[in-house]
Scaffold this active site. Structure first.
Site, PDB file in Angstrom:
ATOM      1  N   GLY A  13       0.787  -1.242   0.000  1.00 62.00           N
ATOM      2  CA  GLY A  13       0.000   0.000   0.000  1.00 62.00           C
ATOM      3  C   GLY A  13       0.810   1.278   0.000  1.00 62.00           C
ATOM      4  O   GLY A  13       0.265   2.352   0.207  1.00 62.00           O
ATOM      5  N   SER A  19       1.842   8.153   1.875  1.00 65.40           N
ATOM      6  CA  SER A  19       0.987   6.997   2.166  1.00 65.40           C
ATOM      7  C   SER A  19       1.053   6.590   3.635  1.00 65.40           C
ATOM      8  O   SER A  19       2.120   6.629   4.261  1.00 65.40           O
ATOM      9  CB  SER A  19       1.429   5.788   1.336  1.00 65.40           C
ATOM     10  OG  SER A  19       1.306   6.045  -0.036  1.00 65.40           O
ATOM     11  N   TYR A 155     -18.384   9.632   1.439  1.00 66.55           N
ATOM     12  CA  TYR A 155     -17.549   8.421   1.522  1.00 66.55           C
ATOM     13  C   TYR A 155     -18.135   7.309   0.635  1.00 66.55           C
ATOM     14  O   TYR A 155     -17.433   6.374   0.266  1.00 66.55           O
ATOM     15  CB  TYR A 155     -17.395   7.966   2.981  1.00 66.55           C
ATOM     16  CG  TYR A 155     -16.180   7.094   3.197  1.00 66.55           C
ATOM     17  CD1 TYR A 155     -14.910   7.528   2.803  1.00 66.55           C
ATOM     18  CD2 TYR A 155     -16.298   5.830   3.763  1.00 66.55           C
ATOM     19  CE1 TYR A 155     -13.794   6.714   2.983  1.00 66.55           C
ATOM     20  CE2 TYR A 155     -15.185   5.024   3.956  1.00 66.55           C
ATOM     21  CZ  TYR A 155     -13.933   5.477   3.566  1.00 66.55           C
ATOM     22  OH  TYR A 155     -12.831   4.673   3.741  1.00 66.55           O
ATOM     23  N   LYS A 162     -15.809  -0.823   3.740  1.00 75.10           N
ATOM     24  CA  LYS A 162     -15.028  -0.823   4.989  1.00 75.10           C
ATOM     25  C   LYS A 162     -15.791  -1.589   6.086  1.00 75.10           C
ATOM     26  O   LYS A 162     -15.173  -2.225   6.942  1.00 75.10           O
ATOM     27  CB  LYS A 162     -14.721   0.604   5.448  1.00 75.10           C
ATOM     28  CG  LYS A 162     -13.761   1.362   4.537  1.00 75.10           C
ATOM     29  CD  LYS A 162     -12.378   0.730   4.450  1.00 75.10           C
ATOM     30  CE  LYS A 162     -11.347   1.669   3.854  1.00 75.10           C
ATOM     31  NZ  LYS A 162     -10.074   1.008   3.548  1.00 75.10           N
ATOM     32  N   ILE A 191      -6.424  11.788   6.438  1.00 74.08           N
ATOM     33  CA  ILE A 191      -5.054  12.228   6.157  1.00 74.08           C
ATOM     34  C   ILE A 191      -4.988  12.540   4.664  1.00 74.08           C
ATOM     35  O   ILE A 191      -5.486  11.751   3.844  1.00 74.08           O
ATOM     36  CB  ILE A 191      -4.028  11.109   6.485  1.00 74.08           C
ATOM     37  CG1 ILE A 191      -4.172  10.646   7.942  1.00 74.08           C
ATOM     38  CG2 ILE A 191      -2.603  11.573   6.199  1.00 74.08           C
ATOM     39  CD1 ILE A 191      -3.273   9.477   8.326  1.00 74.08           C
ATOM     40  N   ALA A 195      -5.049   8.603  -2.178  1.00 77.98           N
ATOM     41  CA  ALA A 195      -6.357   7.938  -2.152  1.00 77.98           C
ATOM     42  C   ALA A 195      -7.422   8.905  -1.626  1.00 77.98           C
ATOM     43  O   ALA A 195      -8.552   8.937  -2.125  1.00 77.98           O
ATOM     44  CB  ALA A 195      -6.293   6.686  -1.284  1.00 77.98           C
TER      45      ALA A 195
HETATM   46  O1  0WD Z   1      -7.688   9.713   5.126  1.00 80.05           O
HETATM   47  C1  0WD Z   1      -7.095   8.731   4.725  1.00 80.05           C
HETATM   48  N1  0WD Z   1      -6.120   8.838   3.826  1.00 80.05           N
HETATM   49  C2  0WD Z   1      -7.475   7.400   5.279  1.00 80.05           C
HETATM   50  C3  0WD Z   1      -7.145   6.262   4.598  1.00 80.05           C
HETATM   51  C4  0WD Z   1      -8.250   7.366   6.533  1.00 80.05           C
HETATM   52  C5  0WD Z   1      -8.561   6.038   6.981  1.00 80.05           C
HETATM   53  C6  0WD Z   1      -8.235   4.932   6.271  1.00 80.05           C
HETATM   54  N2  0WD Z   1      -7.537   5.047   5.094  1.00 80.05           N
HETATM   55  C7  0WD Z   1      -7.214   3.814   4.373  1.00 80.05           C
HETATM   56  C8  0WD Z   1      -7.554   3.799   2.904  1.00 80.05           C
HETATM   57  O2  0WD Z   1      -8.918   3.527   2.702  1.00 80.05           O
HETATM   58  C9  0WD Z   1      -6.663   2.639   2.432  1.00 80.05           C
HETATM   59  O3  0WD Z   1      -7.292   1.409   2.764  1.00 80.05           O
HETATM   60  O4  0WD Z   1      -5.832   3.595   4.419  1.00 80.05           O
HETATM   61  C10 0WD Z   1      -5.424   2.796   3.311  1.00 80.05           C
HETATM   62  C11 0WD Z   1      -4.226   3.450   2.658  1.00 80.05           C
HETATM   63  O5  0WD Z   1      -4.617   4.631   2.029  1.00 80.05           O
HETATM   64  P1  0WD Z   1      -3.733   5.951   1.876  1.00 80.05           P
HETATM   65  O6  0WD Z   1      -2.414   5.758   2.490  1.00 80.05           O
HETATM   66  O7  0WD Z   1      -4.602   7.061   2.299  1.00 80.05           O
HETATM   67  O8  0WD Z   1      -3.639   6.090   0.295  1.00 80.05           O
HETATM   68  P2  0WD Z   1      -2.491   5.941  -0.829  1.00 80.05           P
HETATM   69  O9  0WD Z   1      -1.224   6.559  -0.383  1.00 80.05           O
HETATM   70  O10 0WD Z   1      -3.081   6.464  -2.095  1.00 80.05           O
HETATM   71  O11 0WD Z   1      -2.289   4.387  -0.927  1.00 80.05           O
HETATM   72  C12 0WD Z   1      -3.289   3.531  -1.363  1.00 80.05           C
HETATM   73  C13 0WD Z   1      -2.725   2.715  -2.467  1.00 80.05           C
HETATM   74  C14 0WD Z   1      -2.864   3.120  -3.906  1.00 80.05           C
HETATM   75  O12 0WD Z   1      -2.478   4.300  -4.248  1.00 80.05           O
HETATM   76  P3  0WD Z   1      -3.187   5.057  -5.536  1.00 80.05           P
HETATM   77  O13 0WD Z   1      -3.012   6.427  -5.095  1.00 80.05           O
HETATM   78  O14 0WD Z   1      -2.391   4.608  -6.708  1.00 80.05           O
HETATM   79  O15 0WD Z   1      -4.644   4.650  -5.623  1.00 80.05           O
HETATM   80  O16 0WD Z   1      -3.414   1.517  -2.617  1.00 80.05           O
HETATM   81  C15 0WD Z   1      -2.777   0.888  -3.707  1.00 80.05           C
HETATM   82  C16 0WD Z   1      -2.139   1.946  -4.549  1.00 80.05           C
HETATM   83  O17 0WD Z   1      -0.752   1.945  -4.375  1.00 80.05           O
HETATM   84  N3  0WD Z   1      -3.642   0.137  -4.564  1.00 80.05           N
HETATM   85  C17 0WD Z   1      -3.358  -1.131  -4.911  1.00 80.05           C
HETATM   86  N4  0WD Z   1      -2.355  -1.939  -4.544  1.00 80.05           N
HETATM   87  C18 0WD Z   1      -2.335  -3.171  -5.092  1.00 80.05           C
HETATM   88  N5  0WD Z   1      -3.263  -3.602  -5.951  1.00 80.05           N
HETATM   89  C19 0WD Z   1      -4.377  -1.516  -5.789  1.00 80.05           C
HETATM   90  C20 0WD Z   1      -4.295  -2.816  -6.324  1.00 80.05           C
HETATM   91  N6  0WD Z   1      -5.192  -3.295  -7.202  1.00 80.05           N
HETATM   92  N7  0WD Z   1      -5.238  -0.471  -5.957  1.00 80.05           N
HETATM   93  C21 0WD Z   1      -4.778   0.534  -5.202  1.00 80.05           C
END
Ligand code: 0WD
Length: 255
Positions: A13, A19, A155, A162, A191, A195
């Site tokens: 991730g 991230s 959301y 979730k 944060i 994503a």
């Molecule tokens: O506010 C937030 N950012 C919160 C995030 C608050 C609470 C929870 N979360 C959760 C998210 O729902 C997610 O489950 O934390 C998790 C990580 O999210 P993140 O750190 O906020 O987001 P990011 O840095 O974008 O990492 C998520 C990554 C994807 O990035 P992009 O930006 O390319 O969508 O998930 C990965 C990808 O690297 N991802 C995958 N990895 C493998 N296979 C796939 C896939 N098919 N699709 C997305």
């Protein structure tokens, strides 16, 4: 501070240095863990590989969780190199934009299944492959959000997804407890990551989180990493099946 000395962990991730998974990876490595780090595709590799090298990850591999063969190759490599796995972090989510921005009542079947597959069932697939490698017990961590528990504006379909993920955590924790494999979910406050950029009016969510939470603070990825480090360590050996909030107390406040 070497609470993860000799532990082997898989991190899925990291998209960039914003991230949540990156905050966790740094914290795990500082505590002595060896890490396997994955990147989504060639485009992502440019950003992820230098970060993975920064934490001396001995395994750096591609993983798109929709590709079963990539997942199998990754776990085979972990088995060959380490012969075991102590913890894994699943920190990914995805929903097609159109479905994410629509009402849940209008979500397409394909959009729903894709969101559920990438954001929830992929955790089950990882757990299935990790279980035989967690010979001395271990910890599986995923990432959820308050919108899985309560309705959060904008959301959308990620809410039900979730909710399913949090249910999965409980059921897998019950099933794997006998093997001393713990399963938990981190639930950080909002944060500003990539994503998060997909959620409409995300700035409002950040503002509300700061204004309404008892501590009046926004969450950072380092704070999530610190909590995650404790959860994957042996010190948390009696914590399983939980969704733990790292949200400055936002979740206790009435709407
Ligand atoms: O506010 C937030 N950012 C919160 C995030 C608050 C609470 C929870 N979360 C959760 C998210 O729902 C997610 O489950 O934390 C998790 C990580 O999210 P993140 O750190 O906020 O987001 P990011 O840095 O974008 O990492 C998520 C990554 C994807 O990035 P992009 O930006 O390319 O969508 O998930 C990965 C990808 O690297 N991802 C995958 N990895 C493998 N296979 C796939 C896939 N098919 N699709 C997305």
């Amino acid at each position: 501070m070497d609470i993860l000395k000799d532990k082997k962990g898989l991190i899925v991730g990291i998209a960039n240095d914003k991230s949540i998974a990156w905050g966790c990876a740094q914290s795990f490595q500082k505590a002595g863990a060896n890490l396997a780090i994955t990147y989504l595709n060639e485009k992502a590799e440019k950003y992820v590989r230098p970060l993975a090298e920064q934490v001396n990850a001995p395994i750096i591999m591609p993983l798109d969780v929709t590709d079963d063969s990539q997942m199998e190759t990754l776990f085979k490599e972990i088995e060959e190199k380490w012969g075991k796995l102590d913890f894994l972090l699943h920190a990914i989510a995805f929903a097609p934009k159109e479905d994410l921005h629509n009402r849940v009542a209008d979500c397409s079947k394909d959009g729903f299944l894709t969101a559920m597959d990438i954001s929830c069932h992929s955790f089950i697939r990882m757990a299935h492959l990790a279980e035989p490698l967690m010979k001395d017990g271990g910890c599986m961590l995923t990432t959820t959000y308050y919108g899985g528990e309560k309705v959060v504006e904008n959301y959308g379909v990620m809410g039900p997804v979730k909710a399913a993920l949090e249910g999965t955590v409980k059921y897998m924790a019950a099933e794997l407890g006998e093997k001393k494999i713990r399963v938990n979910a981190l639930s950080p406050g909002p944060i500003a990551t990539r994503a998060a950029g997909g959620i409409a009016n995300f700035d409002t969510l950040l503002e509300e989180a700061k204004n309404k939470s008892p501590e009046h603070e926004l969450v950072c990825t380092d704070c999530v990493g610190a909590y995650a480090r404790f959860l994957v360590s042996d010190e948390a050996h009696l914590v399983t099946g939980s969704t733990v909030y790292i949200d400055a107390g936002f979740n206790i406040m009435a709407a």
